[in-house]
Design an enzyme around this catalytic site. Structure first.
Site, PDB file in Angstrom:
ATOM      1  N   GLU A  27       0.827  -1.198   0.000  1.00 55.50           N
ATOM      2  CA  GLU A  27       0.000   0.000   0.000  1.00 55.50           C
ATOM      3  C   GLU A  27       0.869   1.259   0.000  1.00 55.50           C
ATOM      4  O   GLU A  27       1.780   1.412   0.814  1.00 55.50           O
ATOM      5  CB  GLU A  27      -0.925   0.016   1.206  1.00 55.50           C
ATOM      6  CG  GLU A  27      -1.910   1.172   1.178  1.00 55.50           C
ATOM      7  CD  GLU A  27      -2.975   1.083   2.254  1.00 55.50           C
ATOM      8  OE1 GLU A  27      -3.946   1.875   2.188  1.00 55.50           O
ATOM      9  OE2 GLU A  27      -2.837   0.235   3.157  1.00 55.50           O
ATOM     10  N   GLU A  35       2.599   8.431   7.413  1.00 53.79           N
ATOM     11  CA  GLU A  35       2.351   7.038   7.797  1.00 53.79           C
ATOM     12  C   GLU A  35       3.466   6.088   7.381  1.00 53.79           C
ATOM     13  O   GLU A  35       3.465   4.932   7.791  1.00 53.79           O
ATOM     14  CB  GLU A  35       0.993   6.578   7.251  1.00 53.79           C
ATOM     15  CG  GLU A  35      -0.160   7.376   7.837  1.00 53.79           C
ATOM     16  CD  GLU A  35      -1.524   6.836   7.483  1.00 53.79           C
ATOM     17  OE1 GLU A  35      -1.640   5.625   7.218  1.00 53.79           O
ATOM     18  OE2 GLU A  35      -2.485   7.625   7.464  1.00 53.79           O
ATOM     19  N   ASP A  86      -4.418   3.788  -2.744  1.00 52.23           N
ATOM     20  CA  ASP A  86      -5.489   4.226  -1.842  1.00 52.23           C
ATOM     21  C   ASP A  86      -5.744   5.708  -2.101  1.00 52.23           C
ATOM     22  O   ASP A  86      -4.839   6.526  -1.965  1.00 52.23           O
ATOM     23  CB  ASP A  86      -5.041   3.993  -0.391  1.00 52.23           C
ATOM     24  CG  ASP A  86      -6.085   4.366   0.654  1.00 52.23           C
ATOM     25  OD1 ASP A  86      -6.731   5.424   0.504  1.00 52.23           O
ATOM     26  OD2 ASP A  86      -6.227   3.622   1.637  1.00 52.23           O
ATOM     27  N   HIS A 103      -4.701   8.494   0.439  1.00 50.45           N
ATOM     28  CA  HIS A 103      -3.277   8.825   0.432  1.00 50.45           C
ATOM     29  C   HIS A 103      -2.852   9.475  -0.881  1.00 50.45           C
ATOM     30  O   HIS A 103      -2.051  10.420  -0.890  1.00 50.45           O
ATOM     31  CB  HIS A 103      -2.456   7.572   0.697  1.00 50.45           C
ATOM     32  CG  HIS A 103      -2.766   6.912   1.995  1.00 50.45           C
ATOM     33  ND1 HIS A 103      -2.391   7.436   3.205  1.00 50.45           N
ATOM     34  CD2 HIS A 103      -3.446   5.768   2.273  1.00 50.45           C
ATOM     35  CE1 HIS A 103      -2.805   6.651   4.184  1.00 50.45           C
ATOM     36  NE2 HIS A 103      -3.462   5.626   3.639  1.00 50.45           N
ATOM     37  N   HIS A 136      -7.942   0.856  -2.753  1.00 50.78           N
ATOM     38  CA  HIS A 136      -8.826   1.376  -1.712  1.00 50.78           C
ATOM     39  C   HIS A 136      -9.466   2.665  -2.205  1.00 50.78           C
ATOM     40  O   HIS A 136      -8.757   3.553  -2.688  1.00 50.78           O
ATOM     41  CB  HIS A 136      -8.037   1.720  -0.445  1.00 50.78           C
ATOM     42  CG  HIS A 136      -7.902   0.593   0.518  1.00 50.78           C
ATOM     43  ND1 HIS A 136      -6.999   0.618   1.566  1.00 50.78           N
ATOM     44  CD2 HIS A 136      -8.550  -0.601   0.628  1.00 50.78           C
ATOM     45  CE1 HIS A 136      -7.100  -0.499   2.265  1.00 50.78           C
ATOM     46  NE2 HIS A 136      -8.035  -1.257   1.711  1.00 50.78           N
ATOM     47  N   GLU A 181     -12.965   1.989   2.127  1.00 49.26           N
ATOM     48  CA  GLU A 181     -12.370   2.099   3.452  1.00 49.26           C
ATOM     49  C   GLU A 181     -12.770   3.428   4.076  1.00 49.26           C
ATOM     50  O   GLU A 181     -12.625   4.483   3.463  1.00 49.26           O
ATOM     51  CB  GLU A 181     -10.842   2.007   3.354  1.00 49.26           C
ATOM     52  CG  GLU A 181     -10.135   2.054   4.691  1.00 49.26           C
ATOM     53  CD  GLU A 181      -8.624   1.994   4.539  1.00 49.26           C
ATOM     54  OE1 GLU A 181      -8.016   1.086   5.119  1.00 49.26           O
ATOM     55  OE2 GLU A 181      -8.058   2.853   3.826  1.00 49.26           O
TER      56      GLU A 181
END
Length: 371
Positions: free
Chosen positions: A229, A235, A262, A265, A288, A323
């Site tokens: 990911e 993060e 994702d 992000h 995601h 998500e």
């Protein structure tokens, strides 16, 4: 994820309704009647069996009861998409007891999803037989995900820390294989958290070696695809963009290692969501869809049109998983890790949130020729 009650109470949070803004935007973008809107009604709301910050839990609910409530107004059965559509288990529950698993799987199936993504932050806490039974009962596929901790970080310069990370990845892979997962995704290559400095060359080499080793083990024992990911700079310090992901995956050089994008992000790190998807091409293996504020799709500033244009250009047909996080569901400890300082939706809105998300994704797929 453990099922123990959480000690820290939550503050009283006024959660907004999640319908108007998103639905108005969707109606402008997608002609009405192109896909069924499938949403559980309020009569199906159930407080699952594990306490979270704000809710005491009650009894279980059957999938038949949820389906009955969802279709009582004459709605058609949910339409199917070319890509498997998934929802993260943390939309439904912050634990994974038998009651949690059954309720989450029942709601996932009733909302029309094909896949549930189960977090494996603590793989040993997952009851494999119970999970397999819940998945089979409700006819669902499964993916798993996790992020490493700083004391089990395979991108560390410290060999003992790397060894703990490798052991955790092995445990997560074992559970993923045994429950029948098709994908094991997330921040498999570093800790999930804010680093004080950039990754060293030694740390990156350790991470590449760890993922290569894990990929070989996965290939020897299963068909599980590893999805790395791409997350924002707060993060991880290793893979923040699609370009960095491509370089990392090329260095790993294993066919069962794919890129996991994702939108939450990407919205922070990428200058173009479409270009990022196209850059990944056939290396893209998992997606995601999440809004800029972790809330309802279409209510923030993520450029979903650009994402789906990119997916169409590369003929993507892998999983697309919704998500979203709320402190009303996620444990206090994980809420802190994910920086959920405010809630964009509440516990009683889970069914509406998930149903609207699926309709939003189907609308985007229709609009951009993906089904």
């Amino acid at each position: 994820m453990t099922s123990a009650p959480f000690a820290r109470p939550s503050a009283s949070i006024a959660t907004p309704r999640i319908r108007g803004t998103r639905r108005e935007r969707l109606r402008r973008d997608v002609p009405r009647g192109r896909y069924p809107v499938h949403r559980a009604t309020s009569t199906a709301v159930h407080r699952a069996s594990v306490p979270t910050r704000a809710h005491a839990r009650g009894g279980a609910i059957s999938s038949a009861a949820i389906s009955s409530a969802a279709t009582s107004s004459g709605e058609s059965s949910p339409a199917r998409a070319s890509s498997p559509l998934g929802v993260h288990a943390l939309v439904w529950t912050g634990g994974w007891s038998a009651a949690d698993a059954d309720d989450a799987c029942a709601r996932t199936a009733a909302a029309g999803y094909d896949v549930i993504e189960i977090p494996l932050l603590n793989p040993s806490s997952v009851d494999v037989a119970m999970t397999k039974n819940a998945l089979a009962t409700h006819g669902l596929g499964v993916a798993t995900s996790l992020g490493l901790s700083f004391d089990a970080d395979v991108s560390s310069d410290d060999a003992s820390i790397v060894a703990r990370g490798n052991a955790l990845l092995d445990d997560a892979l074992d559970v993923s294989v045994r429950i029948g997962a098709t994908h094991m995704c997330g921040i498999l290559y570093s800790a999930l958290g804010k680093y004080p400095r950039g990754c060293t060359s030694t740390g990156r080499a350790n991470a590449v070696a760890a993922i290569k080793r894990l990929a070989k083990k996965a290939a020897d024992t299963s068909n599980v695809v590893l999805g790395l990911e791409v997350v924002n700079r707060y993060e991880t310090n290793l893979i923040n963009t699609a370009e960095q992901a491509m370089a990392f995956v090329n260095d790993v050089d294993e066919p069962n290692v794919k890129i996991h994008l994702d939108t939450y992000h990407m919205n922070i790190e990428e200058s173009s969501l479409e270009a990022a998807v196209v850059l990944c091409g056939d290396r893209l293996g998992y997606v995601h869809v999440g809004e800029s504020d972790r809330g309802a799709l279409g209510t923030g500033n993520v450029d979903f049109d650009a994402l789906f244009r990119g997916l169409r250009r590369v003929d993507y047909d892998g999983p697309i998983t919704f998500e979203s996080f709320s402190g009303d569901v996620v444990s206090p400890e994980l809420s802190d890790v994910l920086c959920i300082w405010r809630n964009t939706w509440g516990f009683e809105q889970r069914d509406e949130l998930a149903g609207d998300a699926r309709s939003f994704v189907l609308g985007m797929m229709d609009k951009h020729g993906l089904r």
